[in-house]
Structure formats: structure tokens, C-alpha cells
Design a protein around this motif. Structure first.
Motif, PDB file in Angstrom:
ATOM      1  N   VAL A   1       0.870  -1.176   0.000  1.00 32.39           N
ATOM      2  CA  VAL A   1       0.000   0.000   0.000  1.00 32.39           C
ATOM      3  C   VAL A   1       0.903   1.221   0.000  1.00 32.39           C
TER       4      VAL A   1
ATOM      5  N   TYR B   1      -0.005   4.087  -1.994  1.00 33.52           N
ATOM      6  CA  TYR B   1      -0.843   5.231  -2.343  1.00 33.52           C
ATOM      7  C   TYR B   1      -2.239   4.942  -1.801  1.00 33.52           C
ATOM      8  N   SER B   2      -3.119   5.916  -1.894  1.00 31.88           N
ATOM      9  CA  SER B   2      -4.480   5.737  -1.390  1.00 31.88           C
ATOM     10  C   SER B   2      -5.478   6.138  -2.469  1.00 31.88           C
TER      11      SER B   2
ATOM     12  N   ASN C   1      -8.751   4.476  -2.309  1.00 32.75           N
ATOM     13  CA  ASN C   1     -10.065   4.143  -1.770  1.00 32.75           C
ATOM     14  C   ASN C   1     -10.063   4.378  -0.264  1.00 32.75           C
ATOM     15  N   GLU C   2     -11.218   4.217   0.359  1.00 37.00           N
ATOM     16  CA  GLU C   2     -11.391   4.548   1.770  1.00 37.00           C
ATOM     17  C   GLU C   2     -10.619   3.622   2.708  1.00 37.00           C
ATOM     18  N   TRP C   3     -10.163   2.500   2.214  1.00 35.56           N
ATOM     19  CA  TRP C   3      -9.511   1.500   3.053  1.00 35.56           C
ATOM     20  C   TRP C   3      -7.994   1.681   3.130  1.00 35.56           C
ATOM     21  N   MET C   4      -7.401   2.321   2.149  1.00 35.15           N
ATOM     22  CA  MET C   4      -5.947   2.319   1.994  1.00 35.15           C
ATOM     23  C   MET C   4      -5.268   3.344   2.900  1.00 35.15           C
ATOM     24  N   ARG C   5      -4.285   2.873   3.664  1.00 28.61           N
ATOM     25  CA  ARG C   5      -3.495   3.720   4.550  1.00 28.61           C
ATOM     26  C   ARG C   5      -2.022   3.393   4.321  1.00 28.61           C
ATOM     27  N   PRO C   6      -1.315   4.175   3.512  1.00 30.70           N
ATOM     28  CA  PRO C   6       0.094   3.866   3.230  1.00 30.70           C
ATOM     29  C   PRO C   6       0.965   3.784   4.476  1.00 30.70           C
TER      30      PRO C   6
ATOM     31  N   ASP D   1      -1.096  -3.315  -6.906  1.00 27.24           N
ATOM     32  CA  ASP D   1      -2.490  -3.757  -6.860  1.00 27.24           C
ATOM     33  C   ASP D   1      -2.833  -4.774  -7.941  1.00 27.24           C
TER      34      ASP D   1
ATOM     35  N   LYS E   1      -6.009  -4.156   3.916  1.00 27.86           N
ATOM     36  CA  LYS E   1      -5.240  -2.910   3.991  1.00 27.86           C
ATOM     37  C   LYS E   1      -5.288  -2.134   2.679  1.00 27.86           C
ATOM     38  N   SER E   2      -5.625  -2.823   1.597  1.00 23.60           N
ATOM     39  CA  SER E   2      -5.757  -2.159   0.303  1.00 23.60           C
ATOM     40  C   SER E   2      -7.208  -2.115  -0.161  1.00 23.60           C
TER      41      SER E   2
END
Length: 323
Positions: free
Chosen positions: A66, A68-69, A71-76, A114, A301-302
Motif C-alpha cells: 500500500v 498510495y491511497s 479508496n477509503e480503506w488504503m493507509r500507506p 495492486d 489494507k488495500s
């Protein structure tokens, strides 16, 4: 043909679909007047046979991360445990093989973290392949790699779509129709393109909650007549369509969808889903399905799940056998 009523778009490649008062009326296809009646409300009890073994191309999570972000789920800032992700993916592959499916591997590509979510890169029906066109630049190159794989493996008419189209992320086959999501990723205009290229009827469903950015995060296909879905993920007119098309659907709860429980893969009897989606598993068992729990939590996480990592080549076996 194409008609639009009250914000709902439905495209028919083989037969007419009309929308009135947020209801879908389907004229019988040449295969027989009973086809659509069978879909509406038919429930198959225990002892349902699974579909024929599927061919499932998967991409190993060698480069999953991960960084980049989108969507709402992604936290680098939340690091990925690559070894754990690989272990969970390998267990998923083993599960598919144990259920009798054939898993094909597409080579991962450095710099495309991804790409493991291969379901977003195309849709295959009757051996005919339609590729993807991603909305985000971070994933754009994935589409070319998978389209080349389609071509190299003998799929028919592999084509890159004109409009943004994120494959089985937003295009789910239910019997002889394609439920098509829009609202966050796939362009609504792509739905007519799907109908023309693949020769299937397409029903548009609008998503309204950014946590469920792809249709396959809010709706899971259980068999040719039955789905499970989260009502609050859909616009009111689309919810009316779902209620009309699938009156016997299983209604999911957010306790399950927070684990992407609807991002599942079913052969009509065995349903592979996240092990944490226990309430949904119980509902499936009550309806005669066999839940097959798999821990896939590292991919959350993604914003990805089991279906995200699974693309089905419908008709590929028959295509190869005919050569």
C-alpha cells in the motif's frame, strides 16, 4: 438497445429490458419464456450441485503493498506484511484447487502493487474477453498486462474498452445477466459496451457509499439465481431493482461487510468468503450453501478481498476443448 428511466440504465443485447417505476421487466429471450421466471424467486435447497470447475487466473502478491491511497480503506502508513499476504493467497489457491477448480497464474509486475486484484482487469463470458480501463493512473498499466495475457492464452476478441471499466470489480455475472456497478469507478457508458461486446443483458446498479467503491464489495453472487448484498450501499432506485430481480437474496450486515464479506467466490454450493464474516456464513449455511472460510485479512489494507483476487474465465474450457 438502451433505455433510461429514473436514473436506471439497462442494456439488452439479446432481448428487451424495460424499466418502469424502478422495476425491471424482462421480455423472454429466444431460449424460452421460462428462463427469467426461473431466476425470479427460485430457491434450490440442500444438495445443489456445484457449477463445473472453473479456470481462475490469479496474480501472486509478490509486489503487493500500500504505497498510495485510492479508496477509503488504503493507509500507506500501515505497512503490509508481505509474507503473511503471500501465505494467505497461497491458502486461497489451495482452497480453490481442493474444490476442484484450476488456478492459472499471471506473472506479477514490479511497480504494480495492486495487480494482485486481477478481477478488476477484465470480464470473460463464453470465451470472449473484454479488458479494463482504470479510472486511476496508479493502476492503468495493469490492464495492458492482463489484456496481453488474454491474447496469449487464446481468448476470443480481447478488447480494451473505450470507457472506464474496472472489470469484475463492477461487472458481476448472475445467470444470463450482468449486474453492473457505477458511481465510483466504472463509467455508466461502459455498460452498453459490455452488452455489445459480450452479448449479455446488463443491469446498472448505482453505488453511493465510498467504502463500497466496487460492486463486488457490496454484492456477492451465490448462484445463477441468488445474490447477497448490503442494501445501504445502493441508491434507492437501484435497491428497488435488486428487490425486484432477487426477492430471495440474502441481506448482509455491516458486521460482515467491514471484513468485505460479500467479496466472495461461489460455485453455486461452496462459498469461499472471509473467515471473519461469521454472520454471513451462518446465513449461507441456513440457506443450504457450504461456507468455506479463508483468512484474507492482510489484503483489507488495500480494500481488497477474495473476489478481488479471483477472475473467472467463463467458457474457456469449452473454447480450448473445441480446438
Amino acid at each position: 438497445m438502451e433505455e433510461s428511466h429514473r436514473g436506471i440504465l439497462v442494456f439488452g443485447a439479446r432481448s428487451l429490458i424495460r424499466v418502469r417505476r424502478a422495476r425491471i421487466l424482462v421480455a423472454p429471450s429466444p431460449k424460452g419464456a421460462g428462463d427469467d421466471a426461473d431466476r425470479r424467486g427460485r430457491f434450490r435447497p440442500d444438495g445443489r450441485p456445484p457449477r463445473a470447475a472453473a479456470k481462475l487466473p490469479d496474480v501472486p502478491p509478490t509486489y503487493f503493498d500500500v504505497v498510495y491511497s485510492i479508496n477509503e480503506w488504503m493507509r500507506p502508513e500501515d505497512p503490509v506484511d508481505t509474507a503473511l499476504a503471500m501465505s494467505q493467497w497461497e491458502h486461497l489457491v489451495e482452497t480453490y484447487r481442493r474444490l476442484g477448480h484450476e488456478v492459472l497464474t499471471i506473472d506479477p509486475v514490479p511497480g504494480l502493487p495492486d495487480m494482485v486484484f486481477v478481477t478488476d482487469s477484465g470480464l470473460v463470458i463464453d470465451g470472449v474477453a473484454l479488458g479494463a480501463r482504470y479510472r486511476t493512473e496508479q493502476r492503468a498499466a495493469e490492464a495492458d498486462h492482463v489484456l496481453r495475457w488474454f491474447l496469449a492464452n487464446g481468448l476470443l476478441r480481447p478488447t480494451r474498452p473505450r470507457y472506464i471499466n474496472e472489470g469484475e470489480g463492477d461487472l458481476l455475472v448472475v445467470g444470463d445477466i450482468v449486474c453492473a456497478g457505477t458511481g465510483f469507478r466504472t463509467d455508466e457508458r461502459a455498460h452498453a459496451e459490455v452488452a455489445r461486446h459480450l452479448g449479455r443483458r446488463v443491469v446498472t446498479l448505482r453505488l453511493i457509499d465510498p467504502r463500497y467503491y466496487h460492486l463486488n464489495t457490496a454484492l456477492g453472487v451465490l448462484d445463477d439465481h441468488t445474490v447477497a448484498y448490503l442494501p445501504q450501499a445502493f441508491a434507492p432506485e437501484s435497491l428497488a431493482v435488486l428487490l425486484d430481480l432477487f426477492p430471495d437474496a440474502i441481506i448482509a450486515e455491516e458486521a460482515d461487510t467491514r471484513w468485505l464479506g460479500l467479496n466472495l467466490v461461489s460455485d453455486g454450493r461452496n462459498v469461499v468468503l472471509p473467515s471473519q464474516a461469521q454472520r454471513l456464513a451462518d446465513r449461507l449455511a441456513e440457506r443450504g450453501y457450504t461456507p468455506v472460510p479463508v483468512d484474507f485479512s492482510e489484503f483489507l489494507k488495500s480494500g481488497g478481498g477474495i473476489k478481488c483476487c479471483t477472475l473467472e474465465l467463463r467458457g474457456y474450457r469449452e473454447l480450448r476443448a473445441g480446438r
